[in-house]
Scaffold this active site. Structure first.
Site, PDB file in Angstrom:
ATOM      1  N   CYS A  18       0.870  -1.188   0.000  1.00 51.67           N
ATOM      2  CA  CYS A  18       0.000   0.000   0.000  1.00 51.67           C
ATOM      3  C   CYS A  18       0.904   1.235   0.000  1.00 51.67           C
ATOM      4  O   CYS A  18       2.096   1.118  -0.307  1.00 51.67           O
ATOM      5  CB  CYS A  18      -0.968  -0.025   1.180  1.00 51.67           C
ATOM      6  N   ARG A  24      -3.318  -0.619   5.384  1.00 54.65           N
ATOM      7  CA  ARG A  24      -3.889  -1.712   4.600  1.00 54.65           C
ATOM      8  C   ARG A  24      -2.968  -2.914   4.447  1.00 54.65           C
ATOM      9  O   ARG A  24      -3.399  -4.058   4.658  1.00 54.65           O
ATOM     10  CB  ARG A  24      -4.314  -1.178   3.219  1.00 54.65           C
ATOM     11  N   ASP A 133      -8.240   3.833   1.162  1.00 54.71           N
ATOM     12  CA  ASP A 133      -7.245   4.263   2.142  1.00 54.71           C
ATOM     13  C   ASP A 133      -7.986   4.779   3.392  1.00 54.71           C
ATOM     14  O   ASP A 133      -8.719   5.761   3.316  1.00 54.71           O
ATOM     15  CB  ASP A 133      -6.409   5.383   1.505  1.00 54.71           C
TER      16      ASP A 133
HETATM   17  P1  4NP Z   1      -1.770   2.835   4.039  1.00 55.11           P
HETATM   18  O1  4NP Z   1      -2.429   4.185   4.641  1.00 55.11           O
HETATM   19  O2  4NP Z   1      -1.251   3.193   2.674  1.00 55.11           O
HETATM   20  O3  4NP Z   1      -2.914   1.881   3.999  1.00 55.11           O
HETATM   21  O4  4NP Z   1      -0.673   2.462   5.024  1.00 55.11           O
HETATM   22  C1  4NP Z   1      -1.783   5.411   4.682  1.00 55.11           C
HETATM   23  C2  4NP Z   1      -0.900   5.683   5.703  1.00 55.11           C
HETATM   24  C3  4NP Z   1      -0.286   6.929   5.765  1.00 55.11           C
HETATM   25  C4  4NP Z   1      -0.551   7.874   4.807  1.00 55.11           C
HETATM   26  C5  4NP Z   1      -1.436   7.604   3.777  1.00 55.11           C
HETATM   27  C6  4NP Z   1      -2.048   6.368   3.713  1.00 55.11           C
HETATM   28  N1  4NP Z   1       0.076   9.154   4.897  1.00 55.11           N
HETATM   29  O5  4NP Z   1      -0.239  10.026   4.034  1.00 55.11           O
HETATM   30  O6  4NP Z   1       0.897   9.391   5.774  1.00 55.11           O
END
Ligand code: 4NP
Length: 163
Positions: A18, A24, A133
């Site tokens: 991800c 995720r 997300d």
């Molecule tokens: P992930 O979620 O891609 O599912 O781990 C996110 C975690 C952090 C961020 C964006 C999505 N961020 O912008 O910091």
């Protein structure tokens, strides 16, 4: 899946990807690890996760994701890391959570040799095409992620291991 056919008799390896590797994909790793353990496949199938960004390298999974996962019996223990070129040769199957992750993975020239898929390729068509997300949303979003992962993981394991 022709290019994704595993080599007979060898252990399989799977990488979930991800953006941040704190929501995720660590949840996907936890859901899949539990399924692997339940089916007695720990010797045959290895699972890991990574992010396409460097934002959260070294951090544990997001507290909200860990809490939602724990409420369904999953223990998320991974630390965030970023995808690297060697992963494309190391893993039999690399699964992206959304289209942006998939595009990013396919931008590595090494990805041509590997097998890269979208998680929803393993879901019935009524599901969303992307795992949303949950990072900037409310608590419900974390449970929606788990719903999708729990639906997809058995099909992914079957594709990977034939079990
Ligand atoms: P992930 O979620 O891609 O599912 O781990 C996110 C975690 C952090 C961020 C964006 C999505 N961020 O912008 O910091």
């Amino acid at each position: 899946m022709e290019s994704c056919k595993p080599k007979l008799g060898q252990a399989r390896s799977l990488l979930f990807v991800c953006l941040g590797n704190i929501c995720r994909s660590p949840a996907a790793e936890g859901v899949m690890q539990k399924l692997i353990d339940q089916r007695g496949l720990a010797e045959r199938v290895r699972v890991d996760s990574a992010g396409t960004s460097s934002y959260h390298i070294g951090e544990p999974a997001d507290r909200r994701m860990r809490a939602a996962a724990a409420s369904r019996g999953y223990d998320l223990t991974s630390r965030a890391r970023m995808i690297h070129r060697a992963d494309f040769a190391k893993f039999d199957l690399i699964i992206a959570m959304d289209h942006a992750n998939l595009r990013e993975l396919l931008s590595y020239k090494e990805s041509q040799a590997g097998c890269v898929r979208l998680l929803s390729d393993f879901l019935e068509p009524h599901w969303l095409r992307e795992v949303p997300d949950p990072y900037f949303g409310g608590e419900q979003g974390f449970f929606e992620v788990l719903d999708m992962l729990e639906a997809a993981c058995p099909a992914i394991l079957t594709a990977l291991d034939g079990q």
